[in-house]
Scaffold this motif. Structure first.
Motif, short mmCIF file in Angstrom:
data_model
loop_
_atom_site.label_atom_id
_atom_site.label_comp_id
_atom_site.label_asym_id
_atom_site.label_seq_id
_atom_site.Cartn_x
_atom_site.Cartn_y
_atom_site.Cartn_z
N LEU A 210 0.85 -1.20 0.00
CA LEU A 210 0.00 0.00 0.00
C LEU A 210 0.88 1.24 0.00
CD1 LEU A 210 -3.05 -0.32 2.44
CD2 LEU A 210 -3.00 -0.55 -0.05
N PRO A 211 0.74 2.16 -0.96
CA PRO A 211 1.46 3.42 -0.88
C PRO A 211 1.14 4.14 0.44
CG PRO A 211 0.40 3.17 -3.02
CD PRO A 211 -0.13 2.08 -2.15
N SER A 212 2.11 4.86 0.96
CA SER A 212 1.90 5.49 2.26
C SER A 212 2.41 6.92 2.28
CB SER A 212 2.57 4.69 3.38
OG SER A 212 3.95 4.51 3.13
N THR A 213 1.71 7.74 3.06
CA THR A 213 2.18 9.08 3.40
C THR A 213 2.31 9.14 4.92
OG1 THR A 213 0.00 10.08 3.68
CG2 THR A 213 0.90 10.04 1.46
N MET A 214 3.23 9.98 5.40
CA MET A 214 3.49 10.07 6.83
C MET A 214 3.78 11.51 7.22
SD MET A 214 6.03 6.76 7.31
CE MET A 214 5.64 5.18 6.54
N ILE A 215 3.46 11.85 8.46
CA ILE A 215 3.86 13.13 9.04
C ILE A 215 4.06 12.90 10.53
CG2 ILE A 215 1.52 13.98 9.50
CD1 ILE A 215 4.49 16.11 8.24
N ARG A 303 16.12 26.77 12.72
CA ARG A 303 15.52 27.69 11.73
C ARG A 303 14.52 26.92 10.88
NH1 ARG A 303 19.83 30.12 8.13
NH2 ARG A 303 18.00 31.26 7.41
N PRO A 304 13.33 26.70 11.40
CA PRO A 304 12.33 25.88 10.68
C PRO A 304 11.96 26.43 9.31
CG PRO A 304 11.68 26.19 12.97
CD PRO A 304 12.84 27.10 12.73
N ASP A 305 12.13 27.74 9.12
CA ASP A 305 11.73 28.33 7.84
C ASP A 305 12.69 27.98 6.70
OD1 ASP A 305 13.81 29.84 8.90
OD2 ASP A 305 13.03 31.75 8.18
N THR A 306 13.78 27.23 6.99
CA THR A 306 14.72 26.87 5.93
C THR A 306 14.39 25.53 5.27
OG1 THR A 306 16.26 25.78 7.47
CG2 THR A 306 16.55 28.15 7.10
N TYR A 307 13.35 24.85 5.76
CA TYR A 307 12.97 23.58 5.14
C TYR A 307 11.50 23.34 5.40
CZ TYR A 307 13.42 18.72 3.56
OH TYR A 307 13.29 17.54 2.87
N ARG A 308 10.84 22.66 4.47
CA ARG A 308 9.41 22.39 4.62
C ARG A 308 9.17 20.88 4.70
NH1 ARG A 308 7.66 25.21 0.72
NH2 ARG A 308 7.29 26.97 2.11
N TRP A 309 8.55 20.47 5.81
CA TRP A 309 8.16 19.07 5.96
C TRP A 309 6.77 18.81 5.35
CZ3 TRP A 309 12.16 16.25 7.29
CH2 TRP A 309 13.12 16.74 8.17
N SER A 310 5.98 19.84 5.16
CA SER A 310 4.66 19.69 4.55
C SER A 310 4.80 19.34 3.07
CB SER A 310 3.85 20.98 4.69
OG SER A 310 3.72 21.35 6.04
N TYR A 311 3.76 18.72 2.50
CA TYR A 311 3.81 18.31 1.10
C TYR A 311 2.40 18.05 0.60
CZ TYR A 311 3.26 13.75 3.32
OH TYR A 311 2.79 12.70 4.07
N THR A 312 2.27 17.75 -0.67
CA THR A 312 0.95 17.47 -1.26
C THR A 312 1.00 16.16 -2.04
OG1 THR A 312 1.43 18.67 -3.32
CG2 THR A 312 0.46 19.93 -1.50
N ARG A 319 -7.36 16.13 -3.89
CA ARG A 319 -6.00 16.51 -3.53
C ARG A 319 -5.82 16.36 -2.03
NH1 ARG A 319 -2.50 22.06 -4.17
NH2 ARG A 319 -0.64 21.07 -5.01
N LEU A 320 -4.65 15.87 -1.63
CA LEU A 320 -4.29 15.75 -0.22
C LEU A 320 -3.15 16.71 0.09
CD1 LEU A 320 -4.34 14.29 2.58
CD2 LEU A 320 -2.77 12.60 1.58
N VAL A 321 -3.38 17.60 1.04
CA VAL A 321 -2.35 18.53 1.51
C VAL A 321 -1.98 18.11 2.93
CG1 VAL A 321 -1.77 20.94 2.00
CG2 VAL A 321 -3.34 20.39 0.12
N VAL A 322 -0.74 17.69 3.14
CA VAL A 322 -0.29 17.21 4.45
C VAL A 322 0.52 18.31 5.11
CG1 VAL A 322 0.95 15.43 5.72
CG2 VAL A 322 -0.28 14.84 3.62
N VAL A 323 0.09 18.73 6.29
CA VAL A 323 0.63 19.93 6.95
C VAL A 323 1.41 19.55 8.20
CG1 VAL A 323 0.04 22.17 7.98
CG2 VAL A 323 -1.34 21.26 6.10
N ASP A 324 2.61 20.04 8.30
CA ASP A 324 3.42 19.92 9.52
C ASP A 324 2.86 20.86 10.58
OD1 ASP A 324 5.35 20.28 11.54
OD2 ASP A 324 6.67 21.45 10.23
N SER A 325 2.32 20.30 11.66
CA SER A 325 1.77 21.14 12.72
C SER A 325 2.64 21.10 13.98
CB SER A 325 0.34 20.70 13.07
OG SER A 325 0.30 19.33 13.43
N ARG A 326 3.93 20.74 13.83
CA ARG A 326 4.83 20.63 14.98
C ARG A 326 6.10 21.46 14.86
NH1 ARG A 326 3.26 19.08 19.97
NH2 ARG A 326 1.55 17.61 19.72
N ALA A 327 6.82 21.29 13.74
CA ALA A 327 8.18 21.82 13.67
C ALA A 327 8.26 23.29 13.30
CB ALA A 327 8.99 21.01 12.66
N ALA A 328 7.21 23.84 12.67
CA ALA A 328 7.28 25.20 12.14
C ALA A 328 6.45 26.19 12.96
CB ALA A 328 6.83 25.22 10.68
#
Length: 561
Positions: A210-215, A303-312, A319-328
């Motif tokens: 099964l394809p998987s997404t994770m956050i 410096r969380p603004d230098t990388y994005r863990w969120s993705y689509t 459409r699935l938008v996966v949002v990082d609600s911890r690191a940023a």
């Protein structure tokens, strides 16, 4: 203990699967060349090294939409998957299935899964593993009915609440009477934790097919991760924290994040670019990313603004938008937000209409029960000093004790995102979807909330929050009483208290709990039905003494028409 005797240590995990490409992740025992064979073709990648471990993410390109094929994995010419182990004989061959953009989406989702034994003792302490029960059922089901992907929405591993097996590993390498005690210390311990989480045969087979997404959520790093500025200061003052956060984020990139990305997104990722450049150079040696990933993890923590863990993930009609609600997070008391400015701008760009359904995956529920939302909003105001320093000190302690740290505890960011969602629902950002549906976990109980359709106007999208938690880590019975009260009985009293204060913002669009809560270990499956959805929550159930053979039982079914 995981088996180290063969060349394949962990995986394969089928991660991304789009219309014309897919990715397969493995961990090998040695530096090697990994080959995936499917559709009468083969694709290969050389491993990269991190802290003495070896990994490969094999990109399968040039595929046809809606196609399906069994696949095998070779390491240095030796077939290692499917394994010869009789424990896997009852499972169908692992397969790669590409996305058919015209087929209605099916998504399984859930969060919070501890890795303990699947015997009577493990089931007594942590309940039946809903993911494993789901895998066993899936192995007997027509693949045409399988989900297109499974979304793991946080706490895939527990770095701060370790199992007996993990504690044995810790004791074998260091003194657990010294900080960080029986919590994880570094990358090496994270690597072992992931192997414990992903090696049980039924779950391993499911992850292979099964394809998987994770956050991530907090326990992937530590309880209450980034809950407040004071928490952040206290943790960074601890001498063991630096190695923990570096190991946690570096291993997260390797074990979870890289597989979230499409080949096109991988091509722009700074870590993957180093891997690709080394592969393209023709070098025979293995690239060692230890220093690169450690420096990267240290930087993105500071410096969380230098990388994005969120993705689509584009799913064809949806459409699935996966949002990082911890690191940023922005943690300054005067402008707390669950998303910093760069992350908020990115999310603003992603929240658009023109699709049948817009799914937003975020580990922390966006629309929690209204009573709890008001409670968290009041606590945030108190902890920020709205009613003086004495209440602020006590509010900070309460915030950590009972986990008052969801979107509601970051009112500035919550209000911004709610307005974006309302604009999508009203058709102000393209044709209104059938639903804007948040998919979340974290809270160790499952439920559905919905914004009052009347306040959004005629023709607007349904705005829904669906929560599935836990997969395997049940809420203590005493706490269930409080959550039930917050969901129903205390909604009006909390709204009365919050509404009387100018220091606590009133939500712009009211919502309510429409279904639940349910407290079983569950995995949920969402099916698109035109402009509507059907969501089913299922739990594993043991009959008699057959603890390793759980059956699926439906807990709830909700139709959003």
């Amino acid at each position: 203990m995981p088996d180290d005797s063969g060349p394949l240590l962990l995986g394969p995990l089928l991660r991304y699967a789009g219309p014309t490409s897919a990715t397969v992740w493995v961990q090998s025992r040695d530096h090697s060349r990994v080959t995936v064979r499917a559709f009468g073709r083969e694709w290969s990648a050389t491993t990269f090294g991190v802290h003495g471990h070896h990994y490969a993410l094999v990109v399968l390109g040039g595929l046809e939409p809606g196609a399906s094929s069994d696949y095998t994995v070779d390491i240095d010419g030796e077939q290692v998957w499917p394994p010869a182990d009789p424990a896997y004989a009852r499972f169908p061959a692992s397969r790669v299935t590409t996305l058919d953009p015209h087929e209605p989406s099916r998504i399984a989702f859930g969060s919070c899964r501890t890795s303990v034994s699947h015997d009577a003792a493990g089931n007594a302490s942590n309940g039946v593993d809903a993911l494993r029960a789901y895998a066993l059922e899936l192995s007997r089901t027509d693949p045409q009915r399988w989900p297109h992907l499974v979304a793991f929405l946080g706490d895939q591993v527990y770095a701060d609440m370790t199992s007996d097996e993990m504690q044995d590993f810790i004791r074998a390498r260091r003194d657990p009477s010294q900080p960080p005690w029986l919590e994880l210390k570094d990358y090496q311990e994270y690597a072992h934790l992931y192997r414990l989480a992903w090696t049980e045969p039924a779950n391993r087979w499911l992850l292979s097919t099964l394809p998987s997404t994770m956050i991530f959520d907090d326990h992937d790093i530590r309880d209450d991760w980034n809950t407040s500025q004071q928490w952040h200061r206290e943790m960074n003052a601890k001498p063991w924290w630096h190695e923990r956060i570096v190991g946690g984020l570096a291993s997260y990139w390797v074990y979870q994040h890289a597989g979230n990305l499409s080949p096109e997104e991988l091509a722009t990722d700074e870590i993957w670019q180093a891997i690709a450049a080394h592969a393209g150079s023709g070098a025979e040696d293995e690239i060692d990313l230890t220093e690169t990933l450690d420096a990267f993890a240290e930087r993105v923590d500071r410096r969380p603004d230098t990388y994005r863990w969120s993705y689509t993930r584009d799913l064809g009609e949806s459409r699935l938008v996966v949002v990082d609600s911890r690191a940023a997070r922005v943690l300054e008391p005067s402008r707390r937000s669950i998303l910093d400015d760069a992350e908020m701008e990115w999310l603003d760009e992603q929240l658009q209409g023109g699709v049948e359904h817009l799914f937003v995956g975020t580990s922390l529920p966006f629309l929690i029960s209204p009573g709890l939302h008001d409670f968290e909003a009041m606590n945030e105001a108190m902890a920020s000093g709205a009613w003086g320093p004495w209440l602020a000190r006590h509010a900070e302690g309460l915030r950590r004790t009972v986990d008052l740290e969801h979107w509601a505890a970051f009112q500035e960011g919550f209000a911004q995102v709610l307005e974006m969602v309302a604009a999508v629902a009203r058709g102000e950002r393209g044709r209104a979807p059938g639903t804007v549906t948040f998919l979340s976990g974290d809270v160790h109980h499952s439920f559905v909330t919905e914004v009052d359709p009347k306040v959004l106007g005629p023709g607007a999208s349904r705005v829904v929050q669906a929560v599935c938690s836990p997969i395997r880590n049940p809420m203590p019975r005493g706490i269930r009483i409080m959550t039930a009260l917050m969901a129903r009985g205390l909604v009006r009293p909390m709204r009365f208290l919050a509404g009387r204060s100018s220091k606590v913002p009133d939500p712009a669009y009211p919502w309510r709990v429409t279904h639940g809560p349910w407290y079983e270990n569950c995995l949920a499956t969402l099916h698109v039905r035109g402009r509507g959805l059907v969501i089913t929550w299922e739990a594993g159930e043991v009959s008699g003494d057959h603890h390793d053979q759980p059956e699926l039982r439906r807990v709830a079914r909700v139709a959003i028409s």
